[in-house]
Scaffold this active site. Sequence first.
Site, PDB file in Angstrom:
ATOM      1  N   GLU A  48       0.842  -1.200   0.000  1.00  0.00           N
ATOM      2  CA  GLU A  48       0.000   0.000   0.000  1.00  0.00           C
ATOM      3  C   GLU A  48       0.880   1.255   0.000  1.00  0.00           C
ATOM      4  O   GLU A  48       1.890   1.323   0.714  1.00  0.00           O
ATOM      5  CB  GLU A  48      -0.868  -0.044   1.265  1.00  0.00           C
ATOM      6  CG  GLU A  48      -1.784   1.121   1.497  1.00  0.00           C
ATOM      7  CD  GLU A  48      -2.582   0.960   2.800  1.00  0.00           C
ATOM      8  OE1 GLU A  48      -3.469   1.794   3.044  1.00  0.00           O
ATOM      9  OE2 GLU A  48      -2.309   0.009   3.563  1.00  0.00           O
ATOM     10  N   LYS A 119      -9.301   2.413  -2.263  1.00  0.00           N
ATOM     11  CA  LYS A 119      -9.604   1.831  -0.948  1.00  0.00           C
ATOM     12  C   LYS A 119     -10.967   2.308  -0.454  1.00  0.00           C
ATOM     13  O   LYS A 119     -11.223   3.508  -0.335  1.00  0.00           O
ATOM     14  CB  LYS A 119      -8.504   2.214   0.044  1.00  0.00           C
ATOM     15  CG  LYS A 119      -8.597   1.516   1.395  1.00  0.00           C
ATOM     16  CD  LYS A 119      -7.372   1.867   2.241  1.00  0.00           C
ATOM     17  CE  LYS A 119      -7.358   1.109   3.565  1.00  0.00           C
ATOM     18  NZ  LYS A 119      -6.129   1.451   4.344  1.00  0.00           N
ATOM     19  N   CYS A 152      -5.512  -3.246   2.559  1.00  0.00           N
ATOM     20  CA  CYS A 152      -5.390  -3.264   4.023  1.00  0.00           C
ATOM     21  C   CYS A 152      -6.736  -3.453   4.730  1.00  0.00           C
ATOM     22  O   CYS A 152      -7.277  -4.547   4.754  1.00  0.00           O
ATOM     23  CB  CYS A 152      -4.672  -1.982   4.473  1.00  0.00           C
ATOM     24  SG  CYS A 152      -3.935  -2.084   6.121  1.00  0.00           S
TER      25      CYS A 152
END
Length: 290
Positions: A48, A119, A152
């Site tokens: 990330e 995300k 994540c």
Amino acid sequence: MKPAEAPVTVAAIQMEPRIGETAANVARGLELIEEAAAAGAQLIVLPELCNTGYVFQTRAEARALAEPVPEGPSTAAWMAAAARLGVHIVAGITERDGEKLFNSAVIVGPGGLIGRYRKVHLWGDEALYFTPGDLGFPVFETPLGRLGCHICYDCWFPESFRLAALQGAEIMCVPTNWVPIPGQDPTREAMANIIVMGAAHSNSVFVVAADRVGTERGQPFIGQSLIVAQTGWPVAGPASPDREEILLAMINVAEARRRRNWNDFNQVLRDRRTDVYDEMLGTGVRPGWY
């Protein structure tokens, strides 16, 4: 044999980006991409925000480091590497789109940009800098198989994996920056590892999770990248908690389809009770092949 029926060698690159040192971070990532490709990797996943680092102090700092996709230099470098090496790359990037900033990942192949993922679930201070992802959970058709992407904290939401699987995802690529979880037993595997193993098992998808290492502005990161089979069992890793490392595994993507039956009666996606809950969780997304 179709390309997606052939074994695919995947790699999770665990590295230590430095905040604000974009050119150096991209250069280091390219070195590791070259190494992974030389070892046979066809699909390579980086962490990330691997081009900028993670712990921003202000939105102005994040904006100064952000790049448009695909016009920015980081995406251009990854596309050039993918074309030169004949590989697919998934890499985390700080994306700028007009006035909005996104914690994103780009998916590139030998032919250029395949797509991007933004995300959906922001963690902690990310909400001060980034807009929550607005692209849903897209699945990308590639010669290697159908690729989905999470970043994540997205992995903490079963809906994320389920919606990707229902659209036909076979490999979930996870650029991540995992941090210590309160109450973690140091003798047990990381909570993040348990979560992605469970998601792989319950959705019959492969997971390639590439974490970072090091401490940035006081925030430690835990490493322990891993590659998980569609059964939920790791086939590579977990990696070291504190060193750069490349994990490699050869997987047969077709197993994500053929081996979804756990016995003569049960297949997890087929057994969903869509009379009790909406097939696509109310999103309106159209289901794909599964």
